[in-house]
Design an enzyme around this catalytic site. Structure first.
Site, PDB file in Angstrom:
ATOM      1  N   HIS A   1       0.843  -1.196   0.000  1.00 28.37           N
ATOM      2  CA  HIS A   1       0.000   0.000   0.000  1.00 28.37           C
ATOM      3  C   HIS A   1       0.873   1.238   0.000  1.00 28.37           C
ATOM      4  CE1 HIS A   1      -2.807   3.084   1.432  1.00 28.37           C
ATOM      5  NE2 HIS A   1      -3.749   2.322   0.926  1.00 28.37           N
TER       6      HIS A   1
ATOM      7  N   GLU B   1      -3.460   3.310  -7.374  1.00 27.38           N
ATOM      8  CA  GLU B   1      -3.875   4.360  -6.440  1.00 27.38           C
ATOM      9  C   GLU B   1      -2.896   5.530  -6.499  1.00 27.38           C
ATOM     10  OE1 GLU B   1      -6.217   3.064  -2.630  1.00 27.38           O
ATOM     11  OE2 GLU B   1      -4.178   2.338  -2.508  1.00 27.38           O
TER      12      GLU B   1
END
Length: 214
Positions: A85, A133
């Site tokens: 992430h 992202e």
């Protein structure tokens, strides 16, 4: 479309969110997962919601203090895990190791990436999915599918060119059913979101809206 809610380290009630996600998934037939803090995995899994880890380390059993062992994540009820992430970046070799560790523990994998070039590199490691992202949109109010639809389309193309079996999710700013629908129209097969649900006064209402167009 898979809706994966990352609770990060937000001060929310993971059981409330998990219960809401379970109920909305059962009522709508949509696939919804929740990724709580590692310490909450077992409690969240007990609600019956599809449970995911936020991270697994690239190591196996051994002297690895502070690591998040893939087998422990699986043993506590998780079915999959996020890897790399934007808020927990790994070196490429460690991403590869974490994907291997997750596979060893029979966990589904979603590797996060900043842009289409990274999506292609991540797809070469053969995870189940890659989530694009853009960091500048994470936690914001504008979905990547609206702010920069080209990046989603390019990410889908990048993964397809490397390994057609790797799904592409999109995240950053996703918060409404319209965002989910837009992501699907751009070729994504899932969305990754956090604050839109974790910070909501009524997570169930947000989740119901997220699945409304599916």
């Amino acid at each position: 479309m898979f809706i994966l809610v990352n609770l990060k380290a937000y001060p929310c009630d993971p059981i409330e969110v998990a219960t809401a996600a379970r109920d909305v998934a059962e009522a709508s037939g949509a696939r919804i997962g929740v990724a709580p803090q590692a310490a909450d995995l077992a409690r969240v899994a007990e609600t019956g919601v599809e449970t995911w880890g936020q991270h697994v380390s690239p190591n196996a059993h051994g002297s690895h203090t502070g690591s998040t062992l893939a087998e422990a994540v699986a043993d506590n009820g998780a079915e999959g895990t996020l890897i790399n992430h934007s808020e927990n970046r790994l070196k490429l070799a460690d991403v590869d190791g974490s994907v291997g560790a997750a596979e060893r523990a029979d966990l589904e994998t979603v590797v996060c990436a900043n842009n289409p070039a990274q999506v292609g590199a991540a797809a070469a490691l053969s995870p189940d999915a890659v989530a694009v992202e853009p960091p500048e949109l994470i936690g914001g109010d504008v979905s990547v599918a609206t702010a920069d639809p080209g990046i989603v389309e390019d990410a889908v193309a990048a993964a397809e060119a490397v390994d057609p079996d790797v799904d592409v999710f999109c995240g950053a700013g996703v918060s409404t059913g319209d965002d989910v629908e837009a992501a699907g129209e751009l070729g994504a097969s899932g969305v990754l979101l956090a604050s839109g649900v974790a910070k909501a006064d009524d997570p169930a209402t947000v989740l119901e809206d997220l699945v409304s167009g599916l």
